[in-house]
Design a protein around this motif. Structure first.
Motif, mmCIF file in Angstrom:
data_model
loop_
_atom_site.group_PDB
_atom_site.id
_atom_site.type_symbol
_atom_site.label_atom_id
_atom_site.label_comp_id
_atom_site.label_asym_id
_atom_site.label_seq_id
_atom_site.Cartn_x
_atom_site.Cartn_y
_atom_site.Cartn_z
ATOM 1 N N ARG B 91 118.870 -27.243 13.181
ATOM 2 C CA ARG B 91 117.788 -27.931 13.888
ATOM 3 C C ARG B 91 117.249 -29.016 12.973
ATOM 4 N NH1 ARG B 91 112.443 -26.849 15.409
ATOM 5 N NH2 ARG B 91 112.236 -25.323 13.748
ATOM 6 N N PRO B 92 116.954 -30.176 13.533
ATOM 7 C CA PRO B 92 116.421 -31.230 12.670
ATOM 8 C C PRO B 92 115.091 -30.794 12.075
ATOM 9 C CG PRO B 92 117.001 -32.092 14.811
ATOM 10 C CD PRO B 92 117.151 -30.624 14.896
ATOM 11 N N VAL B 93 114.845 -31.253 10.885
ATOM 12 C CA VAL B 93 113.618 -30.867 10.214
ATOM 13 C C VAL B 93 112.473 -31.697 10.760
ATOM 14 C CG1 VAL B 93 112.442 -30.868 8.020
ATOM 15 C CG2 VAL B 93 114.798 -30.163 8.144
ATOM 16 N N ASP B 94 111.453 -31.011 11.143
ATOM 17 C CA ASP B 94 110.289 -31.692 11.691
ATOM 18 C C ASP B 94 109.265 -31.816 10.581
ATOM 19 O OD1 ASP B 94 108.355 -31.078 14.719
ATOM 20 O OD2 ASP B 94 108.472 -32.763 13.325
ATOM 21 N N GLU B 95 108.939 -33.044 10.214
ATOM 22 C CA GLU B 95 108.095 -33.193 9.018
ATOM 23 C C GLU B 95 106.705 -32.620 9.214
ATOM 24 O OE1 GLU B 95 111.328 -35.695 8.210
ATOM 25 O OE2 GLU B 95 109.821 -36.214 9.706
ATOM 26 N N GLU B 96 106.128 -32.846 10.376
ATOM 27 C CA GLU B 96 104.755 -32.370 10.519
ATOM 28 C C GLU B 96 104.731 -30.869 10.565
ATOM 29 O OE1 GLU B 96 104.695 -35.086 14.448
ATOM 30 O OE2 GLU B 96 103.927 -33.028 14.531
ATOM 31 N N GLU B 97 105.776 -30.340 11.172
ATOM 32 C CA GLU B 97 105.828 -28.887 11.219
ATOM 33 C C GLU B 97 105.915 -28.322 9.810
ATOM 34 O OE1 GLU B 97 108.917 -27.355 13.890
ATOM 35 O OE2 GLU B 97 109.287 -25.918 12.277
ATOM 36 N N ALA B 98 106.681 -29.028 8.985
ATOM 37 C CA ALA B 98 106.831 -28.546 7.610
ATOM 38 C C ALA B 98 105.515 -28.669 6.853
ATOM 39 C CB ALA B 98 107.924 -29.350 6.909
ATOM 40 N N ALA B 99 104.764 -29.701 7.193
ATOM 41 C CA ALA B 99 103.522 -29.908 6.446
ATOM 42 C C ALA B 99 102.470 -28.879 6.840
ATOM 43 C CB ALA B 99 103.001 -31.318 6.715
ATOM 44 N N THR B 100 102.476 -28.533 8.121
ATOM 45 C CA THR B 100 101.395 -27.645 8.564
ATOM 46 C C THR B 100 101.753 -26.172 8.457
ATOM 47 O OG1 THR B 100 102.251 -27.692 10.814
ATOM 48 C CG2 THR B 100 100.590 -29.339 10.230
ATOM 49 N N ARG B 101 102.898 -25.955 7.875
ATOM 50 C CA ARG B 101 103.347 -24.560 7.842
ATOM 51 C C ARG B 101 102.534 -23.757 6.841
ATOM 52 N NH1 ARG B 101 107.173 -21.526 5.503
ATOM 53 N NH2 ARG B 101 107.553 -23.082 3.900
ATOM 54 N N ASP B 102 102.316 -22.561 7.191
ATOM 55 C CA ASP B 102 101.610 -21.655 6.298
ATOM 56 C C ASP B 102 102.574 -21.219 5.206
ATOM 57 O OD1 ASP B 102 99.779 -18.560 6.882
ATOM 58 O OD2 ASP B 102 100.113 -19.782 5.093
ATOM 59 N N PRO B 103 102.241 -21.496 3.948
ATOM 60 C CA PRO B 103 103.200 -21.177 2.873
ATOM 61 C C PRO B 103 103.529 -19.693 2.767
ATOM 62 C CG PRO B 103 101.122 -22.039 1.983
ATOM 63 C CD PRO B 103 101.067 -22.220 3.440
ATOM 64 N N LYS B 104 102.714 -18.861 3.364
ATOM 65 C CA LYS B 104 103.020 -17.435 3.250
ATOM 66 C C LYS B 104 104.109 -17.017 4.237
ATOM 67 C CE LYS B 104 98.740 -15.781 3.443
ATOM 68 N NZ LYS B 104 97.854 -16.917 3.113
ATOM 69 N N ASP B 105 104.276 -17.806 5.292
ATOM 70 C CA ASP B 105 105.314 -17.461 6.259
ATOM 71 C C ASP B 105 106.684 -17.619 5.640
ATOM 72 O OD1 ASP B 105 103.748 -18.817 9.245
ATOM 73 O OD2 ASP B 105 103.612 -16.883 8.219
ATOM 74 N N PRO B 106 107.631 -16.848 6.136
ATOM 75 C CA PRO B 106 109.001 -17.052 5.643
ATOM 76 C C PRO B 106 109.485 -18.445 6.035
ATOM 77 C CG PRO B 106 109.004 -15.580 7.518
ATOM 78 C CD PRO B 106 107.584 -15.762 7.136
ATOM 79 N N GLU B 107 110.321 -18.974 5.208
ATOM 80 C CA GLU B 107 110.803 -20.330 5.464
ATOM 81 C C GLU B 107 111.519 -20.421 6.802
ATOM 82 O OE1 GLU B 107 112.047 -21.839 1.177
ATOM 83 O OE2 GLU B 107 113.365 -22.504 2.781
ATOM 84 N N PRO B 108 111.282 -21.469 7.519
ATOM 85 C CA PRO B 108 112.010 -21.595 8.786
ATOM 86 C C PRO B 108 113.499 -21.759 8.517
ATOM 87 C CG PRO B 108 110.883 -23.629 8.264
ATOM 88 C CD PRO B 108 110.436 -22.628 7.272
ATOM 89 N N LEU B 109 114.265 -21.387 9.511
ATOM 90 C CA LEU B 109 115.708 -21.372 9.302
ATOM 91 C C LEU B 109 116.288 -22.751 9.038
ATOM 92 C CD1 LEU B 109 116.955 -18.745 11.862
ATOM 93 C CD2 LEU B 109 117.186 -18.701 9.409
ATOM 94 N N ASN B 110 115.551 -23.769 9.421
ATOM 95 C CA ASN B 110 116.179 -25.076 9.244
ATOM 96 C C ASN B 110 115.625 -25.812 8.031
ATOM 97 O OD1 ASN B 110 113.667 -25.502 10.284
ATOM 98 N ND2 ASN B 110 114.273 -27.271 11.496
ATOM 99 N N SER B 111 115.031 -25.076 7.109
ATOM 100 C CA SER B 111 114.555 -25.751 5.911
ATOM 101 C C SER B 111 115.738 -26.155 5.056
ATOM 102 C CB SER B 111 113.648 -24.820 5.110
ATOM 103 O OG SER B 111 114.440 -23.796 4.539
#
Lengths: 773, 196
Positions: B91-111
């Protein structure tokens, strides 16, 4: 022209062609009229709104000739190319109708135009375009039908193709319908059947002749354009009009493209991004059609004709020369993302390639082009009725997509095997005394160079010295080697139609190689998992295989036989049959041919195990028709590894393989009887290779250590069969296929380990070259 | 899509899949349609043969490895969740999604990391966390034409491993792999536009 891609994007193409052209015409016309009202156009240009609309309609059409010429240079992705090219083809109908309608309005005088006339104008649009398409399809049908019967008169096939296509054009012209559409539809409609029916030589003849004629015609057209520009009696200059036109066509085209793309992207699977839009709007070149139309204007009715002529000439020149020349740098500039300041390391190069391959594979898994219900329906209808009617009996049976791929791959294999004959096997130390060494080492030049220049780069790392320069040299060598040797990932950016050349396809060779290796690997992994398991499904499989064959599925059996049996094989060789062997799948389901997947490459290896019963290992692999190289008649060099894309052009380059299963000889003989053969020199001396059955191998094995590379080598033997080959060659008539059996599935050195156990389930691949029975 | 799948609710465990993979509804529907197309006999899962029947994979040098990557841990079937999970890597990496992600969550599969990990697993067949020289050799053999001989290939392999290997153990660990590719735009190279 890649028809699959064309139909996939038909919605977009039609939108741009119809709506886009209408938009362009109206806005340009109105804007120019506005310009005149504003006084920027000299008053000596006497033209009213209708005149400007007329002018707008003829200047707004994108020209297919110019587009093709330019886009071939600029290697944009194929979707973009087909959209622009398709648009330029289909907008002919719109242009012609608009032109005629406006012309008649002008002749009637603007006061006399009534509402009904507008309606008639709109109706005539439909009549012209659909009528033109219908005419084309009728002729396509005729052409396909007649070529079905030309088996004995092969020489008239190219003639038929040209004549009927031209007849379609003339008929449409006569009926005032859209002639370009007629010819396009004729070509699209008959391609599949005609290719299956006509001989390979005819196909080549048609292809080359068409290219020549096309080049000539374009040259003449543009020469005429140039000469007219110089002849100043024909035109009159008005700066306001000219500049205004130039500006407006660019501006309104861009605007139109943006708007339509925005609408289309709501519905498209793969959206068209900004770069695509820029290329599309910048690539809308005008050409000779506009010029022809403007010359045809009647000066008495349209007093401003001379000014229009001048403007048109300028516009055409500008678009073709300026836009055409600058589009390539523009594209390059737009796509530039990173600049390489450092030489990429070996790692990066390698991994980049890996990623490309991975991405291509995943895209294929995801099914980039999706599932198309209507296309499936059409293909079913086609298979049931049309193909039977329009294609030659034998071609129809063979036509089955599954067979096609396998078939063509085998041909490639044969050629390259013979070509590389000395090369491939000599690397394993085996010499082929009777094989002419026709080494076409074009693509292995670096390798060759390195190997033959004795004092060249030392590639053995153990011997490497730590001298800096040596390492650098090695670096370069490695890079060369890697670059030259790496398989290229599926090309996503390439021009589909080569106008001035017909390219050889290194991609096909690569595909074949990779395909073989993959198949081999799968077979081996399958073998190793199913080793020593006796399947009792042999009989039903054989029967099913026979049944499948009748349906035209590619079936072949490789049976393991003792050498003495092989000697009496007068028929040609043995096909490799691998059938699917998954327990969970039911038998019958595998035999269905699915659209997406096309060919079921069925190979079965049965082994005559000394102690155990027959081991039949099998699995089914369906390469999709995408492997097929492009249609030769249309210079479409689309490498069609997209799902089901591209018609299966039975592109027989030089050899046909005749692969006859051992127990189904007569059936196969008939079905392959009409395959064309082009005997080329190398095949005359191809020897017969036979793979020895396990028995002697079992004897050899204690002596020979289980060496990976030794086994396949020792298993090739060359019984003196030239006499037989010679004899059988004389038997075959010119029309019959020369058979070249090949399948060095085991040719590759990278065998997995052949343990004594698996030696039982051995392949017997008979490499035979014989005439038909 | 065809008439088969038209409703998101038809997909089993759709919410869980969506959370895990981050696909949009439209993409999931599309993937599910594709899954059903590939699943010839309507078994509800895909086997290797189903994937092998995608013709293009047969002429892709890494086709078989990609297929294997769908089947984790030696299983012979993959259901839709597994299918989507593997494809989520692309999946393409979504920059805003990456920015707003909670660092405690496991990394999304498309990182980026996970994409690299996926690629690494294609090389590292025995899953020991390192690409040994042999494994590199095998991959190279897959990707290079027949005209390159084995000796040449071996030297290329040696060279490649040497370049990437920093701790001198003769194999490329995941970290070394990542480091050697730090300049490459993985996010773009391993993303498919339509899988938003």
């Amino acid at each position: 022209m890649p028809s699959r891609l064309f139909f996939d994007n038909l919605g977009a193409i039609l939108t741009y062609a119809v709506v886009g052209t209408l938009w362009n015409a109206f806005t340009t016309g109105v804007a120019l009229w506005g310009l005149q009202q504003a006084g920027l156009v000299a008053s000596r240009v006497q033209a009213g709104l209708l005149d400007f609309l007329l002018f707008g309609s003829l200047i707004s059409a994108v020209d297919p000739v110019a587009v093709l010429a330019v886009f071939e240079e600029v290697h944009v992705n194929e979707t973009l190319f087909i959209i622009v090219f398709g648009e330029s083809l289909l907008n002919d109908a719109v242009t012609v109708v608009l032109y005629k309608v406006c012309n008649s309005f002008v002749e009637m005088g603007s006061a006399n135009v009534q509402a009904t006339d507008y309606m008639k104008g709109v109706a005539s649009l439909f009549v012209v375009s659909l009528g033109g398409a219908a005419v084309g399809l009728v002729f396509a049908f005729l052409l396909a039908l007649t070529t079905r019967f030309t088996k004995r008169v092969r020489i008239i096939e190219p003639l038929l193709v040209f004549l009927l296509a031209y007849a379609a054009y003339l008929t449409a012209e006569m009926a005032s319908l859209s002639a370009i559409l007629a010819v396009t539809m004729c070509g699209l409609g008959c391609k599949k059947y005609v290719e299956a029916n006509i001989s390979h030589k005819s196909r080549t003849a048609v292809k080359y002749t068409m290219k020549t004629l096309a080049s000539c015609a374009e040259t003449v057209i543009f020469m005429l354009l140039g000469i007219s520009a110089v002849d100043s009696s024909k035109w009159a200059w008005d700066s306001g009009l000219v500049l205004g036109t130039l500006f407006f066509i660019l501006f309104f085209r861009a605007l139109g493209v943006v708007l339509q793309t925005w609408v289309l992207n709501q519905f498209r699977l793969v959206p068209l991004d900004k770069i695509d839009q820029v290329v599309m709007s910048y690539g809308g070149l005008r050409g000779a059609v506009a010029f022809a139309l403007v010359i045809l204007l009647d000066r008495t009715k349209v007093p401003a004709k001379d000014y229009f002529v001048a403007t048109t000439i300028v516009v055409v020149f500008f678009t073709v020369i300026v836009q055409g020349l600058t589009i390539k740098p523009l594209v390059k500039w737009l796509k530039v993302k990173r600049s390489e300041h450092h030489k990429p390391t070996l790692n990066q190069e390698l991994h980049e390639h890996t990623f490309d391959h991975i991405l291509a594979a995943v895209e294929d898994v995801v099914g980039h082009h999706g599932y198309h219900y209507w296309r499936d329906r059409w293909e079913q209808f086609d298979k049931k009725y049309l193909s039977q009617l329009l294609m030659r009996r034998s071609a129809y049976r063979i036509r089955d997509q599954i067979w096609d791929v396998y078939y063509r791959l085998n041909i490639r294999d044969a050629i390259s095997f013979v070509d590389q004959g000395g090369h491939v096997l000599s690397s394993t130390g085996l010499t082929l005394p009777s094989m002419p060494s026709r080494n076409s080492m074009a693509e292995t030049s670096v390798t060759n160079l390195l190997r033959e220049s004795g004092s060249g780069a030392c590639l053995d790392l153990q011997v490497i010295d730590t001298v800096r320069s040596g390492r650098d040299r090695e670096d370069a060598v490695m890079h060369h080697l890697l670059c030259g040797g790496l398989y290229k990932p599926r090309r996503r950016y390439k021009a589909s139609c080569g106008r001035h050349f017909i390219s050889e396809d290194a991609q096909e060779r690569q595909d074949k190689e990779v395909f073989q290796q993959n198949m081999k690997r799968r077979l081996e992994s399958f073998k190793s998992t199913k080793h020593n398991i006796c399947f009792t499904k042999n009989k039903p499989r054989t029967r099913k295989a026979g049944h499948k064959k009748k349906d035209g599925m590619a079936n072949a059996e490789a049976t393991l036989e003792k050498p003495r049996d092989l000697g009496f094989q007068d028929t040609a060789a043995v096909i490799l049959t691998v059938e699917s062997e998954e327990e969970e799948e039911s038998d019958s389901s595998e035999t269905e041919k699915e659209d997406d997947e096309g060919i079921i490459f069925v190979a079965r290896a049965t082994s005559e195990v000394l102690q155990e019963g027959k081991i039949s290992g099998s699995f089914e692999v369906c390469p999709s028709p995408r492997i097929i190289p492009p249609s030769p008649t249309c210079a479409e060099k689309e490498l069609p590894w997209k799902s089901g894309q591209g018609d299966l052009a039975v592109y027989v380059s030089s050899e046909t393989t005749k692969i006859v299963p051992v127990d189904m000889q007569t059936g196969w003989n008939q079905s392959i009887s009409s395959l064309e053969s082009l005997a080329s020199p190398p095949c005359t001396q191809a020897p017969t290779l036979t793979c020895l059955p396990p028995h002697p191998l079992g004897i050899e094995e204690p002596q020979v250590p289980l060496d990976l590379s030794a086994d396949p080598r020792s298993s090739f033997a060359f019984p003196p069969s030239l006499a037989k080959a010679g004899r059988s060659r004389s038997e075959s008539s010119a029309d019959l296929p020369q058979q070249q059996e090949l399948q060095p599935l085991m040719g590759h050195k990278d065998h997995t380990h052949l343990s004594p156990g698996t030696a039982n389930s051995h392949w017997c691949i008979q490499f035979n070259r014989g005439g038909r029975l | 899509m065809g008439p088969r799948s038209s409703h998101i609710a038809l997909i089993p465990d759709v919410d869980q899949i969506r959370n895990e993979t981050g696909f949009s509804e439209a993409s999931l529907l599309r993937l599910y349609g594709r899954f059903q197309t590939l699943d010839r006999n309507k078994k509800g899962f895909l086997s290797r043969t189903d994937l092998q029947q995608i013709g293009a994979l047969a002429v892709n040098p890494l086709g078989d490895r990609i297929i294997d990557s769908f089947f984790l841990d030696g299983s012979q079937q993959v259901d839709f969740a597994g299918f989507a999970r593997v494809l989520a890597h692309f999946r393409p990496v979504d920059e805003e999604e990456a920015a707003t992600r909670d660092p405690k969550d496991p990394e999304p599969l498309n990182s980026r990391m996970n994409k690299l990990r996926f690629a690494f697993q294609l090389y590292d067949l025995d899953r020991d966390g390192k690409i040994s020289r042999n494994e590199m050799l095998q991959v190279l053999r897959l990707m290079v034409g027949v005209q390159v001989t084995d000796e040449q290939l071996e030297s290329i392999t040696d060279r490649t491993v040497q370049e990437a290997d920093e701790d001198g153990d003769g194999a490329v660990s995941f970290l070394e792999f990542t480091k050697s590719l730090e300049k490459m735009n993985i996010e773009q190279k391993m993303s498919i536009r339509i899988l938003k």
